[in-house]
Design an enzyme around this catalytic site. Structure first.
Site, PDB file in Angstrom:
ATOM      1  N   ASP A  50       8.744   7.964  21.256  1.00  0.00           N
ATOM      2  CA  ASP A  50       9.237   8.356  19.925  1.00  0.00           C
ATOM      3  C   ASP A  50      10.716   8.738  20.000  1.00  0.00           C
ATOM      4  OD1 ASP A  50       8.431  10.530  21.472  1.00  0.00           O
ATOM      5  OD2 ASP A  50       7.561  11.661  19.804  1.00  0.00           O
ATOM      6  N   ASP A  87      11.972  -5.145  18.926  1.00  0.00           N
ATOM      7  CA  ASP A  87      12.333  -5.521  17.544  1.00  0.00           C
ATOM      8  C   ASP A  87      13.375  -4.558  17.000  1.00  0.00           C
ATOM      9  OD1 ASP A  87      10.579  -7.690  17.388  1.00  0.00           O
ATOM     10  OD2 ASP A  87       9.908  -7.141  15.362  1.00  0.00           O
TER      11      ASP A  87
HETATM   12 MG    MG Z   1       7.013  -8.550  18.711  1.00  0.00          MG
END
Ligand code: MG
Ligand code: IPM
Length: 356
Positions: free
Chosen positions: A222, A250
């Site tokens: 996190d 991503d």
């Molecule tokens: Mg992915």
């Protein structure tokens, strides 16, 4: 040098075609053979990863992969969905080490949603473990709960697990990669909550003893997600498990302006590899000739470097990509005022021209 070419679905066919042109423009001799994969293979053979496609991939030195997936297959049973093709290739070929570099090219600093000073000069490498974790852990499925908060209710479950050798080998990959860079590894875990990732942290620490010249830091996932947008340049090599790596890579792509720029390599123990852009099949823009082929072209460069022992050719491709960016050519995903908007084929042709 044998290359299996698996274009797949959506924009996959368009972008792979440009990477193939770039490879053909090098004065090297490759044997390239194509096969359907994903939704395209389901249409042709009733399975996203037909036996013949898997065999072609296994017998090649490297696989050049486009992308798989389309919303129209969302209702198929899981085993027949296009995503199973890439998961099956990773598993059957033992492609445990996934390299996802995130580089912010100076010309594209303005294309990111983040402030230029946060990302300019960014060059990080995410190393994602790719064949273990909750992605492949058994058992998994649906059942009626015997215990838990709602006994008797329907439930679904997956299993997060990592064995020691799995963690050891990816840790070695990360420390060795760090030695060729700035000698710093951040291992991302969730040791404060999960047994699996306390174990991950312990094993990475143990392997680190063999690399006293490399700095190791541990970070909870996190916090890593936050630090990636707060101060991404503090990272160099990031090593993490399959699911955290999926998510963080991503996120990291957006630091570079466009996910359309990011290549990836997935390697097994014998350096056989699968090379694919980090982005997906983008069915919404498929067939329009507007997709950015640079991530796939840069993936072909990684293929030359990692699996085909052609580092010079890889350098040439990367220099050609930088040259077309310097010329101001941009596909719509990276276009901004004052640059020249081009389509997929024009971008590919420009890279070929810059190579020569
Ligand atoms: Mg992915
Ligand atoms: C990726 C993709 C895949 C994954 C999907 C398509 C199965 O998101 O390569 O990051 O989750 O690994």
């Amino acid at each position: 040098m044998k290359i299996a070419v698996l274009p797949g679905d959506g924009i996959g066919t368009e972008i792979v075609a440009e990477a193939v042109k770039v490879l053909q423009a090098l004065d090297l001799s490759f044997e390239m053979e194509s096969a359907p994969v994903g939704g395209a293979a389901y249409e042709a053979h009733g399975h996203p990863l037909p036996e013949s496609t898997l065999k072609l991939a296994q017998q090649a030195d490297a696989v050049l992969f486009g992308a798989v997936g389309d919303w129209k297959y969302d209702k198929l049973e899981r085993a027949l969905r296009p995503e199973q093709a890439i998961l099956g290739l990773r598993k059957h070929m033992g492609l445990f080490a996934n390299f996802r570099p995130a580089i912010c090219y100076p010309e594209l600093v303005g294309a990111s949603t983040l402030k230029p000073e946060v990302i300019s000069g960014l060059d990080i490498l995410i190393i994602r473990e790719l064949t273990g974790d909750i992605y492949f852990g058994q058992p998994r499925g649906r059942r009626t709960a015997a215990d838990g908060h709602f006994p008797g209710a329907d439930e679904a479950f997956d299993t997060m697990r990592y064995s020691k050798p799995e963690i050891e080998r990816i840790a070695h990959v990360a420390f060795q990669a760090a030695r060729k860079r700035s000698k710093k590894v951040t291992s991302v875990d969730k040791a404060n909550v999960l047994e699996t990732f306390q174990f991950w942290k312990d094993v990475v620490t143990e392997v680190h003893a063999q690399y006293p010249d490399v700095e190791l830091e541990h970070m909870y996932v996190d916090n890593a997600a936050m630090q990636l947008v707060r101060a991404p340049k503090k990272f160099d090599v990031v090593v993490t498990g399959n699911m955290f790596g999926d998510i963080l890579s991503d996120e990291a792509s957006m630091l570079t302006g466009s996910i359309g720029m990011l290549p990836s390599a997935s390697l097994n123990a014998s350096n056989q590899g699968l090379y694919e852009p980090s982005h997906g099949s983008a069915p919404d823009i498929a067939g329009k000739g507007v997709a950015n082929p640079l991530a796939t072209i840069l993936s072909a460069a990684m293929m030359l470097r990692f699996s085909l022992n052609q580092a010079q050719a890889a350098d040439r491709i990367e220099a050609a990509v930088k040259a077309v960016l310097a010329q101001g050519l941009r596909t719509p995903d990276i276009h901004s005022e004052g640059t020249t908007k081009v389509g997929t084929a024009e971008m590919g042709a420009a890279v070929v021209k810059a190579l020569r």
